[in-house]
Design a protein around this motif. Structure first.
Motif, PDB file in Angstrom:
ATOM      1  N   ARG A  31       0.891  -1.152   0.018  1.00 13.51           N
ATOM      2  CA  ARG A  31      -0.183  -0.131  -0.206  1.00 13.51           C
ATOM      3  C   ARG A  31       0.782   1.304  -0.069  1.00 13.51           C
ATOM      4  NH1 ARG A  31      -3.696  -2.460  -2.121  1.00 13.51           N
ATOM      5  NH2 ARG A  31      -4.819  -3.995  -1.345  1.00 13.51           N
ATOM      6  N   LEU A  32       2.029   1.089   0.699  1.00 15.92           N
ATOM      7  CA  LEU A  32       3.015   2.435   0.892  1.00 15.92           C
ATOM      8  C   LEU A  32       3.691   2.583  -0.550  1.00 15.92           C
ATOM      9  CD1 LEU A  32       4.447   1.938   4.133  1.00 15.92           C
ATOM     10  CD2 LEU A  32       2.956   3.975   3.533  1.00 15.92           C
ATOM     11  N   THR A  33       4.142   1.355  -1.155  1.00 14.16           N
ATOM     12  CA  THR A  33       4.898   1.736  -2.299  1.00 14.16           C
ATOM     13  C   THR A  33       4.058   1.587  -3.686  1.00 14.16           C
ATOM     14  OG1 THR A  33       5.176  -0.790  -2.554  1.00 14.16           O
ATOM     15  CG2 THR A  33       6.910   0.556  -1.111  1.00 14.16           C
ATOM     16  N   GLY A  34       2.881   0.906  -3.586  1.00 12.91           N
ATOM     17  CA  GLY A  34       2.112   0.683  -4.981  1.00 12.91           C
ATOM     18  C   GLY A  34       2.512  -0.364  -5.720  1.00 12.91           C
ATOM     19  N   ASN A  35       3.649  -1.195  -5.518  1.00 11.61           N
ATOM     20  CA  ASN A  35       4.000  -2.533  -6.313  1.00 11.61           C
ATOM     21  C   ASN A  35       4.718  -3.358  -5.398  1.00 11.61           C
ATOM     22  OD1 ASN A  35       7.209  -2.317  -6.938  1.00 11.61           O
ATOM     23  ND2 ASN A  35       6.338  -0.179  -6.839  1.00 11.61           N
ATOM     24  N   ARG A  36       4.701  -4.371  -5.986  1.00 14.13           N
ATOM     25  CA  ARG A  36       5.278  -5.859  -5.098  1.00 14.13           C
ATOM     26  C   ARG A  36       6.891  -5.784  -5.224  1.00 14.13           C
ATOM     27  NH1 ARG A  36       1.927 -10.030  -4.416  1.00 14.13           N
ATOM     28  NH2 ARG A  36       3.601 -11.532  -4.075  1.00 14.13           N
ATOM     29  N   SER A  37       7.434  -5.169  -6.061  1.00 14.97           N
ATOM     30  CA  SER A  37       8.829  -5.253  -5.986  1.00 14.97           C
ATOM     31  C   SER A  37       9.381  -4.207  -5.228  1.00 14.97           C
ATOM     32  CB  SER A  37       9.302  -4.619  -7.505  1.00 14.97           C
ATOM     33  OG  SER A  37      10.673  -4.670  -7.797  1.00 14.97           O
ATOM     34  N   VAL A  72       7.212   2.215   8.386  1.00 21.48           N
ATOM     35  CA  VAL A  72       6.742   3.655   7.755  1.00 21.48           C
ATOM     36  C   VAL A  72       8.265   4.573   7.631  1.00 21.48           C
ATOM     37  CG1 VAL A  72       5.471   5.620   8.360  1.00 21.48           C
ATOM     38  CG2 VAL A  72       4.428   3.563   8.378  1.00 21.48           C
ATOM     39  N   ASN A  73       8.782   4.465   8.746  1.00 18.52           N
ATOM     40  CA  ASN A  73       9.887   5.297   8.684  1.00 18.52           C
ATOM     41  C   ASN A  73      10.946   5.031   7.813  1.00 18.52           C
ATOM     42  OD1 ASN A  73       9.365   6.919  11.160  1.00 18.52           O
ATOM     43  ND2 ASN A  73      10.226   5.495  12.495  1.00 18.52           N
ATOM     44  N   ALA A  74      11.255   3.616   7.454  1.00 22.70           N
ATOM     45  CA  ALA A  74      12.169   3.372   6.426  1.00 22.70           C
ATOM     46  C   ALA A  74      11.510   3.881   5.030  1.00 22.70           C
ATOM     47  CB  ALA A  74      12.292   1.903   6.308  1.00 22.70           C
ATOM     48  N   TRP A  75      10.347   3.775   4.878  1.00 19.79           N
ATOM     49  CA  TRP A  75       9.441   4.186   3.592  1.00 19.79           C
ATOM     50  C   TRP A  75       9.719   5.896   3.402  1.00 19.79           C
ATOM     51  CZ3 TRP A  75       4.990   7.243   3.190  1.00 19.79           C
ATOM     52  CH2 TRP A  75       4.724   7.452   1.827  1.00 19.79           C
ATOM     53  N   LYS A  76       9.664   6.674   4.460  1.00 21.14           N
ATOM     54  CA  LYS A  76       9.772   7.978   4.525  1.00 21.14           C
ATOM     55  C   LYS A  76      11.150   8.272   3.997  1.00 21.14           C
ATOM     56  CE  LYS A  76       6.160   9.549   7.688  1.00 21.14           C
ATOM     57  NZ  LYS A  76       5.785   9.621   8.995  1.00 21.14           N
ATOM     58  N   ASN A  77      12.018   7.879   4.734  1.00 23.76           N
ATOM     59  CA  ASN A  77      13.420   7.888   4.463  1.00 23.76           C
ATOM     60  C   ASN A  77      13.870   7.814   2.789  1.00 23.76           C
ATOM     61  OD1 ASN A  77      13.864   8.982   6.973  1.00 23.76           O
ATOM     62  ND2 ASN A  77      14.799   6.595   7.657  1.00 23.76           N
ATOM     63  N   LYS A  78      13.420   6.426   2.311  1.00 22.48           N
ATOM     64  CA  LYS A  78      13.386   6.081   0.882  1.00 22.48           C
ATOM     65  C   LYS A  78      12.941   6.975  -0.058  1.00 22.48           C
ATOM     66  CE  LYS A  78      13.419   1.519   0.583  1.00 22.48           C
ATOM     67  NZ  LYS A  78      14.406   1.031  -0.121  1.00 22.48           N
ATOM     68  N   VAL A  79      11.710   7.683   0.221  1.00 25.14           N
ATOM     69  CA  VAL A  79      10.957   8.410  -0.733  1.00 25.14           C
ATOM     70  C   VAL A  79      11.631   9.841  -0.660  1.00 25.14           C
ATOM     71  CG1 VAL A  79       8.605   9.766  -0.651  1.00 25.14           C
ATOM     72  CG2 VAL A  79       8.841   7.232  -0.486  1.00 25.14           C
ATOM     73  N   ALA A  80      11.889  10.137   0.398  1.00 26.23           N
ATOM     74  CA  ALA A  80      12.630  11.521   0.631  1.00 26.23           C
ATOM     75  C   ALA A  80      13.993  11.536  -0.224  1.00 26.23           C
ATOM     76  CB  ALA A  80      12.837  11.856   2.060  1.00 26.23           C
ATOM     77  N   SER A  81      14.717  10.379  -0.291  1.00 20.51           N
ATOM     78  CA  SER A  81      16.052  10.626  -0.626  1.00 20.51           C
ATOM     79  C   SER A  81      16.088  10.074  -2.229  1.00 20.51           C
ATOM     80  CB  SER A  81      16.921   9.677  -0.015  1.00 20.51           C
ATOM     81  OG  SER A  81      16.664   8.325  -0.097  1.00 20.51           O
ATOM     82  N   ARG A  82      14.913   9.518  -2.697  1.00 16.72           N
ATOM     83  CA  ARG A  82      15.149   8.783  -4.144  1.00 16.72           C
ATOM     84  C   ARG A  82      15.074  10.038  -5.180  1.00 16.72           C
ATOM     85  NH1 ARG A  82      11.220   3.978  -5.408  1.00 16.72           N
ATOM     86  NH2 ARG A  82      12.434   3.122  -3.850  1.00 16.72           N
ATOM     87  N   PRO A  83      15.984   9.761  -5.980  1.00 18.69           N
ATOM     88  CA  PRO A  83      16.018  11.089  -7.100  1.00 18.69           C
ATOM     89  C   PRO A  83      15.572  10.783  -8.298  1.00 18.69           C
ATOM     90  CG  PRO A  83      18.234   9.633  -6.930  1.00 18.69           C
ATOM     91  CD  PRO A  83      17.214   8.906  -5.994  1.00 18.69           C
ATOM     92  N   TRP A  84      15.044   9.677  -8.620  1.00 20.35           N
ATOM     93  CA  TRP A  84      14.677   9.316  -9.934  1.00 20.35           C
ATOM     94  C   TRP A  84      13.162   9.024 -10.016  1.00 20.35           C
ATOM     95  CZ3 TRP A  84      14.613   3.899  -9.658  1.00 20.35           C
ATOM     96  CH2 TRP A  84      15.594   3.336  -8.649  1.00 20.35           C
TER      97      TRP A  84
END
Lengths: 187, 128
Positions: A31-37, A72-84
């Motif tokens: 639900r957070l990422t939108g895909n299984r991968s 959720v914390n891991a996801w927030k960090n990932k989304v904040a830093s993703r450049p592409w």
């Protein structure tokens, strides 16, 4: 006085933690990422952190709540830093793959009648398409409420938001989902 | 009719997350307000549809990968439309490139074939 039949959550092993929470945590990750991968990667990262910090888990909260907070914390960090982010949009939206590896089209369909299974599968796909249009935070809030039965206070703790915001997110998620389903019906 | 309650309150009413006094006020309001009753049904329907869709189950191998502390390197798969578009673009590029490179050789080949056919036709015509 502690109930001797209940497991002591402060002595949870890694295997017990995975057994108790992995399936549901993966659902939240999707639900957070939108895909299984991406959900696979996020789930893995979450449990690496959770298992590493297991000795510090005192069993005061439900293990799933604790795992979800880490996720959720891991996801927030990932989304904040993703450049592409544009590449993420290209690879991510694939609602038909969300139930692959499940063994059957609709995991919770017990009725063996093929017509029901097909209808359920189509309904599932419509809902998943509609969910993809929601914000990840709204999807996560809805999942925590509808599948986990978490209270607004618990959802707020997991997502790091006030209770008032939880209320608002849940309304927004339901309303947006209702709008999308109505527009698909009318299409 | 002026509404005493917000739509967000309706959603919270569905979740039984309101204080008892607020709950009672909403119950009383719903008895006489078709619009709010309709909105509540709409929100309830969305929740039911979400629950009916189920939650995607974890892949069978994920538990093992998690406990080993590592997982297979997952290659991000582009979606089907992008894959097809890239395949078509590659084929067109290949066709145009090869066509341009081999155009003189292909023309020469056709001329030779034409010359041989003409020669064969002439020799048949002359009776040889």
């Amino acid at each position: 006085m502690a109930n001797p039949e209940e497991p002591d959550l402060s002595k949870l092993t890694a295997e017990e933690l995975v057994e108790k929470t992995l399936d549901r945590a993966f659902g939240l990750a999707v639900r957070l990422t939108g895909n299984r991968s991406d959900a696979w990667d996020l789930t893995q990262e979450t449990f690496v952190r959770a298992i590493a910090g297991l000795s510090g888990f005192r069993g005061e909260s439900d293990p799933s709540t604790w795992v979800y907070r880490i996720m959720v914390n891991a996801w927030k960090n990932k989304v904040a830093s993703r450049p592409w982010r544009w590449w993420r949009r290209v690879v991510s939206i694939d609602s038909d793959s969300l139930f692959e590896d499940a063994g059957k089209v609709l995991p919770y369909a017990d009725d063996p009648a093929p017509e029901y299974a097909l209808e359920s599968a189509e309904r599932t796909r419509r809902v998943e398409r509609a969910l993809q249009r929601l914000r990840p935070e709204d999807r996560a809030a809805l999942m925590l409420r509808e599948f986990e039965g978490k209270s607004y206070r618990e959802i707020g703790e997991i997502l790091g938001i006030p209770v008032g915001t939880v209320k608002s997110r849940l309304f927004h998620a339901r309303s947006a989902l209702a709008d999308e389903l109505e527009s698909e019906d009318g299409a | 009719m002026e509404h005493e309650i917000s739509k967000e309150d309706l959603s919270a009413f569905l979740d039984e997350e309101l204080e008892p006094s607020r709950n009672t006020a909403i119950e009383n309001h719903l008895k006489s307000c078709a619009e709010c009753s309709g909105e509540l049904d709409r929100l309830r329907g969305a929740s039911a549809a979400f629950r009916a869709a189920g939650s995607p189950p974890a892949p069978a191998r994920l538990a093992g990968a998690v406990l080993r502390g590592k997982g297979p390197k997952r290659v991000k798969k582009p979606n089907l439309v992008v894959k097809w578009a890239m395949s078509v673009a590659f084929c067109v590029f290949l066709f145009l490139t090869m066509g341009k490179m081999f155009k003189p050789a292909i023309s020469q080949m056709f001329k030779q074939i034409l010359a041989q056919v003409s020669g064969a036709v002439s020799s048949v015509g002359s009776g040889n």
